[in-house]
Motif scaffolding. Structure first.
Motif, PDB file in Angstrom:
ATOM      1  N   GLU A  21       0.875  -1.179   0.000  1.00 55.76           N
ATOM      2  CA  GLU A  21       0.000   0.000   0.000  1.00 55.76           C
ATOM      3  C   GLU A  21       0.907   1.223   0.000  1.00 55.76           C
ATOM      4  OE1 GLU A  21      -3.510   0.727  -0.545  1.00 55.76           O
ATOM      5  OE2 GLU A  21      -3.817  -0.747   1.051  1.00 55.76           O
ATOM      6  N   ARG A  22       0.425   2.305  -0.534  1.00 57.21           N
ATOM      7  CA  ARG A  22       1.239   3.524  -0.520  1.00 57.21           C
ATOM      8  C   ARG A  22       0.572   4.596   0.335  1.00 57.21           C
ATOM      9  NH1 ARG A  22       4.135   6.505  -5.604  1.00 57.21           N
ATOM     10  NH2 ARG A  22       5.341   7.940  -4.332  1.00 57.21           N
ATOM     11  N   GLN A  23       1.342   5.166   1.267  1.00 63.04           N
ATOM     12  CA  GLN A  23       0.791   6.211   2.136  1.00 63.04           C
ATOM     13  C   GLN A  23       0.473   7.452   1.314  1.00 63.04           C
ATOM     14  OE1 GLN A  23       3.967   5.391   1.993  1.00 63.04           O
ATOM     15  NE2 GLN A  23       5.307   7.138   2.349  1.00 63.04           N
ATOM     16  N   THR A  24      -0.404   8.319   1.832  1.00 65.32           N
ATOM     17  CA  THR A  24      -0.720   9.542   1.107  1.00 65.32           C
ATOM     18  C   THR A  24       0.018  10.744   1.696  1.00 65.32           C
ATOM     19  OG1 THR A  24      -2.781   9.516   2.381  1.00 65.32           O
ATOM     20  CG2 THR A  24      -2.921   8.867   0.082  1.00 65.32           C
ATOM     21  N   ALA A  25       0.663  10.548   2.861  1.00 68.50           N
ATOM     22  CA  ALA A  25       1.511  11.609   3.423  1.00 68.50           C
ATOM     23  C   ALA A  25       2.634  10.958   4.215  1.00 68.50           C
ATOM     24  CB  ALA A  25       0.689  12.516   4.338  1.00 68.50           C
ATOM     25  N   GLY A  26       3.765  11.657   4.306  1.00 69.01           N
ATOM     26  CA  GLY A  26       4.878  11.176   5.125  1.00 69.01           C
ATOM     27  C   GLY A  26       5.834  10.264   4.384  1.00 69.01           C
ATOM     28  N   GLN A  27       6.778   9.734   5.156  1.00 68.35           N
ATOM     29  CA  GLN A  27       7.841   8.924   4.550  1.00 68.35           C
ATOM     30  C   GLN A  27       8.109   7.664   5.370  1.00 68.35           C
ATOM     31  OE1 GLN A  27      10.043  12.566   5.139  1.00 68.35           O
ATOM     32  NE2 GLN A  27      11.225  12.072   3.297  1.00 68.35           N
ATOM     33  N   ILE A  28       8.630   6.646   4.673  1.00 73.37           N
ATOM     34  CA  ILE A  28       9.092   5.420   5.334  1.00 73.37           C
ATOM     35  C   ILE A  28      10.594   5.299   5.066  1.00 73.37           C
ATOM     36  CG2 ILE A  28       8.949   2.887   5.362  1.00 73.37           C
ATOM     37  CD1 ILE A  28       6.326   3.931   6.171  1.00 73.37           C
ATOM     38  N   PHE A  29      11.336   5.016   6.127  1.00 75.45           N
ATOM     39  CA  PHE A  29      12.774   4.788   5.970  1.00 75.45           C
ATOM     40  C   PHE A  29      13.114   3.385   6.465  1.00 75.45           C
ATOM     41  CE2 PHE A  29      12.207   9.301   6.317  1.00 75.45           C
ATOM     42  CZ  PHE A  29      13.130   9.845   5.429  1.00 75.45           C
ATOM     43  N   ILE A  30      13.914   2.676   5.696  1.00 79.17           N
ATOM     44  CA  ILE A  30      14.431   1.383   6.140  1.00 79.17           C
ATOM     45  C   ILE A  30      15.950   1.473   6.052  1.00 79.17           C
ATOM     46  CG2 ILE A  30      14.599  -1.095   5.639  1.00 79.17           C
ATOM     47  CD1 ILE A  30      11.724  -1.006   4.639  1.00 79.17           C
ATOM     48  N   GLY A  31      16.600   1.229   7.173  1.00 82.75           N
ATOM     49  CA  GLY A  31      18.062   1.343   7.205  1.00 82.75           C
ATOM     50  C   GLY A  31      18.511   2.737   6.809  1.00 82.75           C
ATOM     51  N   GLY A  32      17.745   3.736   7.193  1.00 84.66           N
ATOM     52  CA  GLY A  32      18.118   5.123   6.907  1.00 84.66           C
ATOM     53  C   GLY A  32      17.826   5.574   5.474  1.00 84.66           C
ATOM     54  N   GLN A  33      17.375   4.649   4.633  1.00 89.68           N
ATOM     55  CA  GLN A  33      17.074   5.003   3.240  1.00 89.68           C
ATOM     56  C   GLN A  33      15.575   5.226   3.086  1.00 89.68           C
ATOM     57  OE1 GLN A  33      19.563   5.123   0.832  1.00 89.68           O
ATOM     58  NE2 GLN A  33      20.912   4.757   2.596  1.00 89.68           N
ATOM     59  N   GLU A  34      15.207   6.282   2.432  1.00 85.04           N
ATOM     60  CA  GLU A  34      13.791   6.518   2.181  1.00 85.04           C
ATOM     61  C   GLU A  34      13.298   5.485   1.163  1.00 85.04           C
ATOM     62  OE1 GLU A  34      12.732  10.000  -0.101  1.00 85.04           O
ATOM     63  OE2 GLU A  34      10.949  10.301   1.105  1.00 85.04           O
ATOM     64  N   VAL A  35      12.289   4.713   1.541  1.00 87.13           N
ATOM     65  CA  VAL A  35      11.732   3.742   0.589  1.00 87.13           C
ATOM     66  C   VAL A  35      10.357   4.184   0.078  1.00 87.13           C
ATOM     67  CG1 VAL A  35      13.037   1.741   1.434  1.00 87.13           C
ATOM     68  CG2 VAL A  35      10.783   2.261   2.426  1.00 87.13           C
ATOM     69  N   ALA A  36       9.747   5.136   0.778  1.00 89.68           N
ATOM     70  CA  ALA A  36       8.482   5.675   0.287  1.00 89.68           C
ATOM     71  C   ALA A  36       8.313   7.090   0.807  1.00 89.68           C
ATOM     72  CB  ALA A  36       7.316   4.810   0.737  1.00 89.68           C
ATOM     73  N   GLY A  37       8.001   7.975  -0.107  1.00 85.34           N
ATOM     74  CA  GLY A  37       7.799   9.380   0.246  1.00 85.34           C
ATOM     75  C   GLY A  37       7.099  10.047  -0.915  1.00 85.34           C
ATOM     76  N   PRO A  38       6.923  11.343  -0.838  1.00 85.93           N
ATOM     77  CA  PRO A  38       6.185  12.034  -1.907  1.00 85.93           C
ATOM     78  C   PRO A  38       6.806  11.818  -3.289  1.00 85.93           C
ATOM     79  CG  PRO A  38       6.638  13.508  -0.055  1.00 85.93           C
ATOM     80  CD  PRO A  38       7.341  12.240   0.245  1.00 85.93           C
ATOM     81  N   ASP A  39       8.149  11.685  -3.337  1.00 83.98           N
ATOM     82  CA  ASP A  39       8.801  11.584  -4.648  1.00 83.98           C
ATOM     83  C   ASP A  39       9.533  10.274  -4.847  1.00 83.98           C
ATOM     84  OD1 ASP A  39       8.090  14.292  -5.222  1.00 83.98           O
ATOM     85  OD2 ASP A  39       9.641  14.862  -3.765  1.00 83.98           O
ATOM     86  N   ARG A  40       9.258   9.323  -3.996  1.00 83.96           N
ATOM     87  CA  ARG A  40      10.025   8.086  -4.097  1.00 83.96           C
ATOM     88  C   ARG A  40       9.151   6.916  -3.679  1.00 83.96           C
ATOM     89  NH1 ARG A  40      15.009   6.150  -4.532  1.00 83.96           N
ATOM     90  NH2 ARG A  40      15.638   4.493  -3.106  1.00 83.96           N
ATOM     91  N   PHE A  41       9.244   5.822  -4.434  1.00 83.44           N
ATOM     92  CA  PHE A  41       8.521   4.615  -4.032  1.00 83.44           C
ATOM     93  C   PHE A  41       9.303   3.383  -4.468  1.00 83.44           C
ATOM     94  CE2 PHE A  41       5.556   1.134  -4.359  1.00 83.44           C
ATOM     95  CZ  PHE A  41       4.905   1.223  -3.141  1.00 83.44           C
ATOM     96  N   VAL A  42       9.896   2.715  -3.484  1.00 84.35           N
ATOM     97  CA  VAL A  42      10.634   1.486  -3.775  1.00 84.35           C
ATOM     98  C   VAL A  42       9.631   0.331  -3.704  1.00 84.35           C
ATOM     99  CG1 VAL A  42      12.502  -0.032  -2.995  1.00 84.35           C
ATOM    100  CG2 VAL A  42      12.720   2.465  -2.746  1.00 84.35           C
ATOM    101  N   PRO A  43       9.541  -0.484  -4.757  1.00 81.17           N
ATOM    102  CA  PRO A  43       8.549  -1.558  -4.734  1.00 81.17           C
ATOM    103  C   PRO A  43       8.882  -2.628  -3.681  1.00 81.17           C
ATOM    104  CG  PRO A  43       9.907  -1.697  -6.706  1.00 81.17           C
ATOM    105  CD  PRO A  43      10.299  -0.438  -6.016  1.00 81.17           C
ATOM    106  N   PRO A  44       7.858  -3.397  -3.263  1.00 84.99           N
ATOM    107  CA  PRO A  44       8.032  -4.336  -2.151  1.00 84.99           C
ATOM    108  C   PRO A  44       9.257  -5.247  -2.283  1.00 84.99           C
ATOM    109  CG  PRO A  44       5.747  -4.324  -2.855  1.00 84.99           C
ATOM    110  CD  PRO A  44       6.490  -3.437  -3.798  1.00 84.99           C
ATOM    111  N   GLU A  45       9.459  -5.799  -3.477  1.00 81.23           N
ATOM    112  CA  GLU A  45      10.519  -6.800  -3.600  1.00 81.23           C
ATOM    113  C   GLU A  45      11.918  -6.192  -3.517  1.00 81.23           C
ATOM    114  OE1 GLU A  45       8.321  -5.948  -5.787  1.00 81.23           O
ATOM    115  OE2 GLU A  45       9.182  -5.683  -7.790  1.00 81.23           O
ATOM    116  N   GLN A  46      11.997  -4.852  -3.553  1.00 84.76           N
ATOM    117  CA  GLN A  46      13.321  -4.235  -3.416  1.00 84.76           C
ATOM    118  C   GLN A  46      13.513  -3.569  -2.044  1.00 84.76           C
ATOM    119  OE1 GLN A  46      13.777  -1.605  -6.788  1.00 84.76           O
ATOM    120  NE2 GLN A  46      13.223  -3.266  -8.179  1.00 84.76           N
TER     121      GLN A  46
END
Ligand SMILES: Nc1ncnc2c1ncn2[C@@H]1O[C@H](COP(=O)(O)OP(=O)(O)OP(=O)(O)O)[C@@H](O)[C@H]1O
Length: 372
Positions: free
Chosen positions: A76-101
């Protein structure tokens, strides 16, 4: 660049990656908001856990736990805010890393094993990028770790619930995800097995040093499993901390009542003391007459045949094993007070009693609504 959410992908692919390349990572939800179908499902969620920690997402049905897990995974993709894994942004307004990556592993409530595949093939599924011989070796080792190597060639329908849970765990962990996401992993198991699987799961998570997020609606389970607990209500984070913090210093009446059964009592400040229908509870610097609410655990109602702050009558008494549950009518208060006492504390048949408050088991909140 924006990439669309990936609802068409098989979410069981989420943890697929080369084995051994990743290590547990920090996970951060930063100001997460999620709206769907014109409704706000999550707002302003800020949570950060360190590598190797277990986070429990706790809350009643519909509070948004699964949505948060799905957002972490990328299903699912959030509509606001960011997700970081290991300090790397994986989901944000301008970035979306797909699940398998994302380096996340997912484990579902129903375990979602492939019924037509043997156990070893189920576990191998997450290792398709490895050479074939290595896939088998690694999958067998993972089954050995969960004590099921001898069943490697059998099919899921031959397994008990606990065994299926272990296979699902082996499959989710075998690609060595940085973060393992588990949605109510014990809810399909009977209570005896649930206890066993909880301890085993923690042992495996510690052994593999995986960062894990576990969704549950059971406060005791969250306290047993979680290094940290995030308590959600209606899509908002009510409180975040250790189990001890949430149990001992609940942020509001909702948090207090989520962790134990409580009596909710109206109170007010009188001469520097919070006074409820069962007597004085705590000191307060607030001015006289300030409306307060007291959340009093059932264990915090002291019941005695001969001493206490107010008189009461035992309306009913139920034996429930290690304790007795009492319903009490207190003079001058129209609601029943519930108490949990040790059976020996009050002789059988005693009806007229005195009650008082154990301040250790009472939580005081300002206002008549009971917020922090
Ligand atoms: N994509 C979506 N579209 C519309 N509504 C959604 C969507 N995802 C979640 N919801 C709604 O958001 C609310 C929160 O759902 P969610 O499954 O996250 O809660 P939960 O805390 O995991 O509940 P449960 O314990 O019952 O699984 C629910 O009312 C659900 O119907």
């Amino acid at each position: 660049m924006r990439t669309d959410t990936t609802e068409r992908r098989d979410p069981r692919d989420a943890g697929r990656m080369k084995t051994g390349v990743s290590f547990a990572a920090d996970l951060e939800f930063r100001s997460i908001g999620f709206r769907a179908a014109g409704r706000t499902i999550l707002s302003d969620i800020d949570i950060r856990i360190h590598a190797g920690q277990i986070l429990c997402l706790l809350g009643p049905s519909g509070s948004g736990k699964t949505s948060l897990l799905r957002i972490a995974s990328g299903i699912e993709r959030q509509t606001a805010g960011q997700i970081f894994i290991g300090g790397q942004e994986v989901a944000g307004p301008d970035r979306f890393v797909p699940p398998e990556q994302r380096g996340v592993g997912l484990m579902f409530q129903d375990f979602a094993l492939f019924p037509h595949m043997t156990l070893v093939d189920n576990v191998r599924y997450g290792l398709r990028s490895l050479p074939r011989e290595m896939q088998r070796e690694t999958a067998t080792a993972a089954l050995r770790r969960v004590g099921l190597e001898h069943l490697a060639e059998t099919y899921p329908h031959n397994l008990s619930g606990g065994e299926q849970q272990r296979v699902a765990m082996a499959r989710a962990l075998v690609p060595r995800p940085q973060v393992l996401l588990m949605d109510e992993p014990f809810s399909g198991l009977d209570s005896r097995l649930r206890d066993e699987m909880r301890s085993e799961t923690v042992a495996i998570l510690r052994e593999t040093r995986a960062t894990a997020v576990i969704v549950t609606h059971d406060a005791e389970e969250a306290m047993r499993l979680g290094d940290r607990i995030a308590l959600l209500r209606a899509g908002r984070l009510v409180q975040y901390g250790t189990g001890r913090e949430l149990y001992r210093q609940p942020a509001d009446l909702f948090a207090a009542s989520f962790f134990s059964e409580i009596n909710v009592l109206p109170a007010s400040v009188q001469g520097g003391t919070v006074v409820c229908p069962l007597g004085a509870v705590a000191a307060s610097p607030r001015s006289d007459g300030t409306a307060m609410t007291v959340g009093l655990r059932l264990e915090g109602v002291r019941v005695s045949p001969d001493e206490g702050s107010v008189q009461a009558r035992v309306v009913s008494r139920q034996f429930v094993g290690r304790s007795d549950l009492l319903s009490l009518a207190v003079d001058g208060f129209d609601r029943r007070i519930r108490a949990r006492i040790r059976p020996g504390d009050l002789p059988d048949g005693v009806q007229e009693v005195f009650v008082s408050v154990d301040p250790q088991e009472a939580f005081v909140f300002e206002g008549s609504g009971g917020s922090a």
